[in-house]
Design an enzyme around this catalytic site. Structure first.
Site, PDB file in Angstrom:
ATOM      1  CE1 TYR A 148       8.169 -11.466   3.197  1.00  0.00           C
ATOM      2  CE2 TYR A 148       6.848 -12.980   4.490  1.00  0.00           C
ATOM      3  CZ  TYR A 148       7.533 -11.786   4.372  1.00  0.00           C
ATOM      4  OH  TYR A 148       7.569 -10.921   5.420  1.00  0.00           O
ATOM      5  CD  GLU A 186      12.489 -11.799   2.055  1.00  0.00           C
ATOM      6  OE1 GLU A 186      12.433 -13.025   2.200  1.00  0.00           O
ATOM      7  OE2 GLU A 186      12.647 -11.001   2.989  1.00  0.00           O
ATOM      8  CG  ASP A 219      12.843  12.737  -6.444  1.00  0.00           C
ATOM      9  OD1 ASP A 219      11.819  12.356  -7.029  1.00  0.00           O
ATOM     10  OD2 ASP A 219      12.908  12.882  -5.209  1.00  0.00           O
ATOM     11  CB  THR A 253       6.108   8.519  -6.182  1.00  0.00           C
ATOM     12  OG1 THR A 253       5.858   9.754  -6.840  1.00  0.00           O
ATOM     13  CG2 THR A 253       6.862   8.754  -4.893  1.00  0.00           C
ATOM     14  CE  LYS A 261       4.440  12.848  -5.141  1.00  0.00           C
ATOM     15  NZ  LYS A 261       5.478  11.876  -4.745  1.00  0.00           N
ATOM     16  NE  ARG A 299      -0.515   6.740  -1.227  1.00  0.00           N
ATOM     17  CZ  ARG A 299      -0.252   8.043  -1.384  1.00  0.00           C
ATOM     18  NH1 ARG A 299       0.893   8.538  -0.980  1.00  0.00           N
ATOM     19  NH2 ARG A 299      -1.138   8.855  -1.920  1.00  0.00           N
TER      20      ARG A 299
END
Ligand code: DSN
Length: 433
Positions: free
Chosen positions: A54, A56, A200, A226, A229, A235
């Site tokens: 973790y 954060e 984008d 992203t 691609k 991903r």
């Protein structure tokens, strides 16, 4: 050879589905424009114990202890991302492209503020204001589209709509537009109406990284993409930005934080909790690969392959939206072939050629069975396919589309597809039995 014996022994049901999927990927011609095949180092990094942690917060400012080593890979991902895109700031934590867009809207806008973007049916994305997405429900979207005659973006039209609608944010960058985008022209329009400019670039991020498309910075305020691609990473997604908020005085005069802090704060704690540290490390690995000269060669070949596929399909009488392509994707209007997008997708799939049905601009049909298919060359290029292969694939596609529902032809093409896949092996080091 990469070994999966432990998984096979402990959970044979999941193992079976993974095995079948790798074999499908190995034995099919992958033309889905948004897919690619990551390298073994990227795969290996995703499968590490970094998933256990973790963290954060952001590097060197975490809410949990024990993050010294996690910070190293997140710092690397940030520095490499900034270099790839000539950006002043990078947030590498967004889990997916939709979340990245959501986070930018959350950072810069108030609910119901006006955004100008491309219509989904003309190549935009669900998060660009579709009524079924959070974007269409929470924000007041208005849209521009493509020119009916040419299938190309008409910037005079975009400007006219922007002047009339006065959006607070203008969106450029699409999921099914085969042409390059002029960010400089978009900036001029954004400046005329005091709007933020968000690009984008999820689909063509690889071209930007390889300097084969106009760079979005310094024209854009923020860029989302992203990472899986054309960029060929795990991903996930990424938000890049300039440091300066050029509209702070107009829209955020009382805001203590600057643009960078507003974006970081929107990602965490605004929208997300713990980052996926194994994925962030894999992003760092993929960005490292994209900074190498080989990646530029890869992208050059993606573009050559797309042109070769486009030309041969047009020789066979296929109508391409905008009559060709500048990038990695093609949008095919099947109307003149008397075949629907769904019929073509289904039969091509049976023959081992994978693509997706897609709406075309001004499509009279519905999204579930539209008039077109979308094709792209990033995945096949990773396997080493070249222009001559693209011509052969166009010939095979023509055979299928000209003989819909013909099982004999499907079988013949399937055999040829297998031969082509065998000539360009995918992941030879992974053999699941
Ligand atoms: N689903 C992606 C695509 O195929 O383009 C966009 O998010």
């Amino acid at each position: 050879m990469i070994d999966f014996e432990e998984l096979k022994n402990s959970d044979s049901a999941v193992y079976e589905s993974i095995k079948k999927e790798i074999n499908r990927q190995k034995q099919t011609i992958e033309l889905i424009a948004s897919e690619n095949f990551v390298s073994i180092p990227v795969l290996q990094t995703m499968g590490t114990w970094l998933t256990n942690k973790y963290s954060e917060g952001y590097p060197h400012r975490r809410y949990y202890g024990g993050n010294d080593f996690i910070d190293i890979s997140e710092d690397l991902a940030i520095e490499r991302a900034k270099k790839l895109f000539d950006a002043e700031h990078a947030n590498v934590q967004p889990h997916a492209g939709s979340q990245a867009n959501m986070e930018v809207y959350f950072a810069l806008l108030n609910l119901k503020d006006k955004i100008l973007g491309m219509d989904l049916a003309h190549g935009g994305h669900l998060t660009h204001g579709s009524p079924v997405s959070f974007s269409g429900k929470f924000y007041n979207f208005t849209h521009y589209g493509l020119e009916k005659e040419t299938g190309i973006l008409n910037m005079d039209e975009v400007r006219k709509i922007a002047l009339k609608e006065k959006p607070k944010l203008i969106l450029a960058g699409y999921s099914a537009y085969p042409r390059n985008i002029d960010f400089k022209e978009f900036r001029e329009i954004a400046d005329e109406v005091d709007a933020y400019l968000l690009a984008d670039v999820a689909h063509f991020a690889g071209m930007i990284a390889a300097r084969k498309h106009q760079m979005p910075f310094p024209h854009c305020d923020v860029v989302t993409t992203t990472t899986h691609k054309t960029l060929r990473g795990p991903r996930g997604a990424l938000i890049l930005s300039m440091e300066e908020d050029r509209l702070k005085e107009k829209y955020h005069p009382d805001e203590k934080r600057n643009l960078v802090r507003m974006i970081d704060f929107a990602v965490f704690p605004g929208m997300q909790g713990g980052p996926m540290d194994h994925i962030i490390a894999a992003k760092a690995v993929a960005f490292g690969e994209a900074l190498k000269p080989e990646f530029k060669k890869y992208i050059e070949q993606v573009l050559k392959n797309a042109k070769a596929l486009a030309e041969r399909l047009m020789d066979h009488g296929f109508k391409l939206i905008s009559d060709g392509t500048d990038n990695h994707l093609l949008l095919v209007d099947l109307t003149n072939k008397k075949v629907t997008g769904k019929e073509a997708e289904t039969d091509l799939d049976k023959a081992g050629i994978t693509c997706n049905k897609n709406m075309i601009p001004f499509d009279p049909r519905k999204p579930w069975d539209p008039s077109g298919i979308r094709l792209g060359t990033p995945a096949l290029t990773t396997r080493g396919f070249k222009e001559s292969d693209m011509k052969e694939i166009a010939d095979l596609m023509n055979k299928i589309v000209s003989n819909i529902n013909n099982e004999k032809i499907i079988k013949e093409v399937r055999k040829k597809v297998k031969e082509m896949c065998d000539q360009h092996p995918l992941y030879p080091e992974i053999e699941l039995k």
